[in-house]
Design an enzyme around this catalytic site. Structure first.
Site, PDB file in Angstrom:
ATOM      1  N   HIS A  77      99.471  -8.345  76.792  1.00  0.00           N
ATOM      2  CA  HIS A  77      99.166  -7.019  76.257  1.00  0.00           C
ATOM      3  C   HIS A  77     100.263  -6.689  75.254  1.00  0.00           C
ATOM      4  O   HIS A  77     101.430  -6.597  75.599  1.00  0.00           O
ATOM      5  CB  HIS A  77      99.115  -5.957  77.356  1.00  0.00           C
ATOM      6  CG  HIS A  77      98.760  -4.608  76.826  1.00  0.00           C
ATOM      7  ND1 HIS A  77      97.453  -4.216  76.620  1.00  0.00           N
ATOM      8  CD2 HIS A  77      99.529  -3.572  76.411  1.00  0.00           C
ATOM      9  CE1 HIS A  77      97.441  -2.988  76.119  1.00  0.00           C
ATOM     10  NE2 HIS A  77      98.686  -2.577  75.980  1.00  0.00           N
ATOM     11  N   CYS A  78      99.881  -6.536  73.996  1.00  0.00           N
ATOM     12  CA  CYS A  78     100.848  -6.355  72.911  1.00  0.00           C
ATOM     13  C   CYS A  78     101.067  -4.867  72.647  1.00  0.00           C
ATOM     14  O   CYS A  78     100.149  -4.161  72.240  1.00  0.00           O
ATOM     15  CB  CYS A  78     100.338  -7.052  71.647  1.00  0.00           C
ATOM     16  SG  CYS A  78     101.455  -6.922  70.265  1.00  0.00           S
ATOM     17  N   ARG A  79     102.285  -4.418  72.862  1.00  0.00           N
ATOM     18  CA  ARG A  79     102.598  -3.001  72.593  1.00  0.00           C
ATOM     19  C   ARG A  79     102.622  -2.721  71.102  1.00  0.00           C
ATOM     20  O   ARG A  79     102.381  -1.605  70.673  1.00  0.00           O
ATOM     21  CB  ARG A  79     103.950  -2.647  73.217  1.00  0.00           C
ATOM     22  CG  ARG A  79     103.898  -2.642  74.720  1.00  0.00           C
ATOM     23  CD  ARG A  79     105.213  -2.263  75.307  1.00  0.00           C
ATOM     24  NE  ARG A  79     105.122  -2.307  76.761  1.00  0.00           N
ATOM     25  CZ  ARG A  79     106.143  -2.165  77.561  1.00  0.00           C
ATOM     26  NH1 ARG A  79     107.345  -1.975  77.074  1.00  0.00           N
ATOM     27  NH2 ARG A  79     105.982  -2.208  78.860  1.00  0.00           N
TER      28      ARG A  79
END
Length: 199
Positions: A77-79
């Site tokens: 999950h890429c912030r």
């Protein structure tokens, strides 16, 4: 400008693509995802069936707690994207990192040129029509040609030095991220699998 415009296009596309598993995207019933009951099932996904999304998913799919959906070939999950990275947008994620690195590299080259030329031959930095209209050598403009802002001479190397420092920091961080993902691709690992192995 062209480099950052292409980065923006790739970045927005990577953010906009839904990385969810095909069965999650095509399920007929929509509604809130139910609360997971650990008394009934020890894991969210068992035997390729997600008990939260209530669909069968692929063997490499994982239910993301941030997005609250199963992502096909889940990587992380890429912030930075505020989105999961999976099989549908992994290449776009890499292109986004690469285009950002190239854009920062170009900014670094231009800022370094301005910084060096200011001390070697400042006349080469004064070719804009804004300078030709004035014969005063003490007047300097920043943000040429779009938004000329009158400033003192010391502002030019100062602004260039700050830009160089920020560009160096950004390029180190982006290079590290890109090299890490090249390493993962070389070893045929996802970020999630790498983290699990490190534990």
């Amino acid at each position: 400008g062209v480099m950052f415009l292409s980065h923006l296009c790739v970045h927005v596309t990577a953010v906009s693509i839904d990385p969810a598993d095909y069965n999650v995207r095509t399920r007929s019933h929509r509604g809130p995802v139910p609360i997971f009951d650990r008394s009934k099932h020890p894991h969210v996904i068992e035997n390729c069936h997600c008990y939260l999304c209530q669909v069968d998913v692929g063997p490499k799919s994982k239910h993301c707690s941030s997005c609250n959906k199963c992502v096909a070939n889940f990587d992380h999950h890429c912030r930075w994207l505020n989105n999961c990275v999976g099989s549908r947008n992994y290449k776009l994620f890499l292109h986004s990192v690469l285009s950002a690195l190239l854009g920062v590299g170009l900014v670094l080259v231009v800022a370094s040129y301005v910084f060096v030329e200011f001390f070697l031959d400042p006349a080469r930095l004064r070719t804009s029509q804004h300078f030709l209209a004035r014969n005063d050598s003490s007047v300097w403009f920043v943000f040429l040609p779009m938004a000329p802002l009158r400033s003192a001479a010391a502002a030019i190397p100062g602004l260039a030095a700050v830009t160089i420092a920020l560009a160096l920091l950004s390029s180190v961080l982006l290079s590290h991220l890109l090299c890490f993902h090249v390493y993962l691709m070389w070893n045929r690992l996802s970020t999630y699998e790498y983290i699990i192995r490190q534990r």
